[in-house]
Write a protein that holds these residues in place. Sequence first.
Motif, PDB file in Angstrom:
ATOM      1  N   ASP A  30      -3.306  -0.030  -0.514  1.00  0.00           N
ATOM      2  CA  ASP A  30      -2.846  -0.565  -1.664  1.00  0.00           C
ATOM      3  C   ASP A  30      -1.715   0.504  -2.372  1.00  0.00           C
ATOM      4  O   ASP A  30      -1.922   1.180  -3.493  1.00  0.00           O
ATOM      5  N   ALA A  35       4.091   1.187  -4.761  1.00  0.00           N
ATOM      6  CA  ALA A  35       4.616   0.092  -5.795  1.00  0.00           C
ATOM      7  C   ALA A  35       6.103   0.883  -5.402  1.00  0.00           C
ATOM      8  O   ALA A  35       6.542   1.552  -5.002  1.00  0.00           O
ATOM      9  N   ASP A  71      -1.517  -3.279   2.648  1.00  0.00           N
ATOM     10  CA  ASP A  71      -0.713  -3.254   1.442  1.00  0.00           C
ATOM     11  C   ASP A  71      -0.137  -1.667   1.244  1.00  0.00           C
ATOM     12  O   ASP A  71       0.067  -1.374   0.091  1.00  0.00           O
ATOM     13  N   GLN A 111       3.141  -1.117   1.489  1.00  0.00           N
ATOM     14  CA  GLN A 111       4.304  -1.366   0.648  1.00  0.00           C
ATOM     15  C   GLN A 111       4.393  -2.695  -0.194  1.00  0.00           C
ATOM     16  O   GLN A 111       4.090  -3.649   0.375  1.00  0.00           O
ATOM     17  N   TYR A 112       4.787  -2.491  -1.566  1.00  0.00           N
ATOM     18  CA  TYR A 112       4.879  -3.715  -2.273  1.00  0.00           C
ATOM     19  C   TYR A 112       6.313  -4.201  -2.356  1.00  0.00           C
ATOM     20  O   TYR A 112       7.184  -2.963  -2.199  1.00  0.00           O
ATOM     21  N   ASP A 113       6.807  -5.276  -2.754  1.00  0.00           N
ATOM     22  CA  ASP A 113       6.006  -6.323  -3.055  1.00  0.00           C
ATOM     23  C   ASP A 113       5.819  -7.185  -1.642  1.00  0.00           C
ATOM     24  O   ASP A 113       4.923  -7.759  -1.420  1.00  0.00           O
ATOM     25  N   ASP A 114       7.060  -7.170  -0.990  1.00  0.00           N
ATOM     26  CA  ASP A 114       7.087  -8.038   0.447  1.00  0.00           C
ATOM     27  C   ASP A 114       7.161  -7.202   1.668  1.00  0.00           C
ATOM     28  O   ASP A 114       7.536  -7.857   2.470  1.00  0.00           O
ATOM     29  N   HIS A 148      -0.006  -8.236   1.791  1.00  0.00           N
ATOM     30  CA  HIS A 148       1.669  -8.197   1.510  1.00  0.00           C
ATOM     31  C   HIS A 148       2.639  -7.895   2.419  1.00  0.00           C
ATOM     32  O   HIS A 148       3.881  -8.099   2.568  1.00  0.00           O
ATOM     33  N   ALA A 174      -0.856   1.299  -6.135  1.00  0.00           N
ATOM     34  CA  ALA A 174      -0.658  -0.159  -6.863  1.00  0.00           C
ATOM     35  C   ALA A 174      -1.454  -0.153  -8.182  1.00  0.00           C
ATOM     36  O   ALA A 174      -2.223   0.394  -8.298  1.00  0.00           O
TER      37      ALA A 174
END
Length: 443
Positions: free
Chosen positions: A187, A190, A221, A223-226, A254, A390
């Motif tokens: 995670d 962001a 996760d 890399q956020y968001d997609d 994600h 994140a």
Amino acid sequence: MRLYASAPPRRSVLSLLLAALVLLTGGLLLAAPGRADAADPLLSRGRPATSSSNEDSTLTPAKAFDGDPATRWASAEGSDPQWLRVDLGAPATVSRVRLSWEAAYAKAYRVEVSADGATWTAVATETAGNGGTDDWTGLSGKGRYLRVYGTARGTAYGYSLHEVEVYGTTDGTTPPTGAFTVVAAGDIAAQCTASSSSCAHPKTAAQAQRIAPKFYLTMGDNQYDDARLSDYRAYYDKTWGAFKAKTRPVPGNHETYDPAGSLAGYKAYFGSIAYPQGKSYYSYDEGNWHFVALDSNSFDDPAQIQWLKDDLARNAKGCVAAYFHHPLYSSGGHGNDPVSKPVWQILYAAKTDLVLNGHDHHYERFAPQDPNGKATADGIVEIVGGMGGAEPYPIETVQPNSQKRISGPYGVLKLDFTDTTYTWQYVGTDGSVKDTGPTYTCH
């Protein structure tokens, strides 16, 4: 309360007067010089421990070896005999054993050692215990395992020990070899950069680099968001991307949200690093360890499940670690994720030692447990390490066997492996150690 004894004394009037004198003088005799075992090191701190029973899931064997006088192990109530055992990790000569009893003490018990955990030899015997602290010195027991074997309770309850301290020396055993360090986190990136003081993944990346491990693991996760390729390039690549070539990643949920297709950006960014065997799951070896990197987004895929079974069947290494995104057990906002249970059952059957996860944005470690959440010495140690950058999630429902939880401070896992053992630290972005795990011996 035993002060010094290498064999159980007779309770004569003289001995009672001497004991009273010790108490009246504030225990000055505890400082008596000339003890042959005074300098022997403590062997038992943080070592793997088992017991005949536990009163409940919070009073586990490990609590008697954690160095914290406020914690304790307790057996089930109203039943004899009961025992508490520790694995010292190597054959040793035991010179001293110090027992700190809770109110539920043993009236009669033995301190025993064993080379194999099956055949036991008593090195000290108590027949008239009265609780408090029993300090057995001048011992000469030899073995890898030590246990306290209670045969008669001093109260109507069970047996309970705040601490068991075993001192001695190893018997010239070659120390574990093949040592290496790994940094892990989940995670992570962001959608922010170092230009923002609140952006955490540049700080966790900097700390990860300062540790300078053999390689890096990510638990999804990333890399956020997609998890678009453009986002990987704009954010992750600017921080954790600095050691991309030494990273062994797995995807999280994600990574499946990419409008270009599930895992499209993830695969395009990492390429063969994430698909070294042509799939989003793979395995590799380092030292005496076999690492299994899994895609928990597709635990319902029969192909991955069959691959996992075949991979573990081929494994010739003595220790096994697996990592994937969704934790079977978590005290965070997502909670327990049953999607991982069938995989845990396979891993447990193969005597896997360690599982690393992300998904919930906190740090948490669990005592060894089986796929049904039962604490057991041959269980899997699970660590949730979702504080890579994140936004943190709060702790919501503390799960059984959860030993430590931290939510808020960002950081990374520093995992130290040898050919036969593993331990770890949770290291904050400021370099401070937020938690240190026990040292476990591989199954």
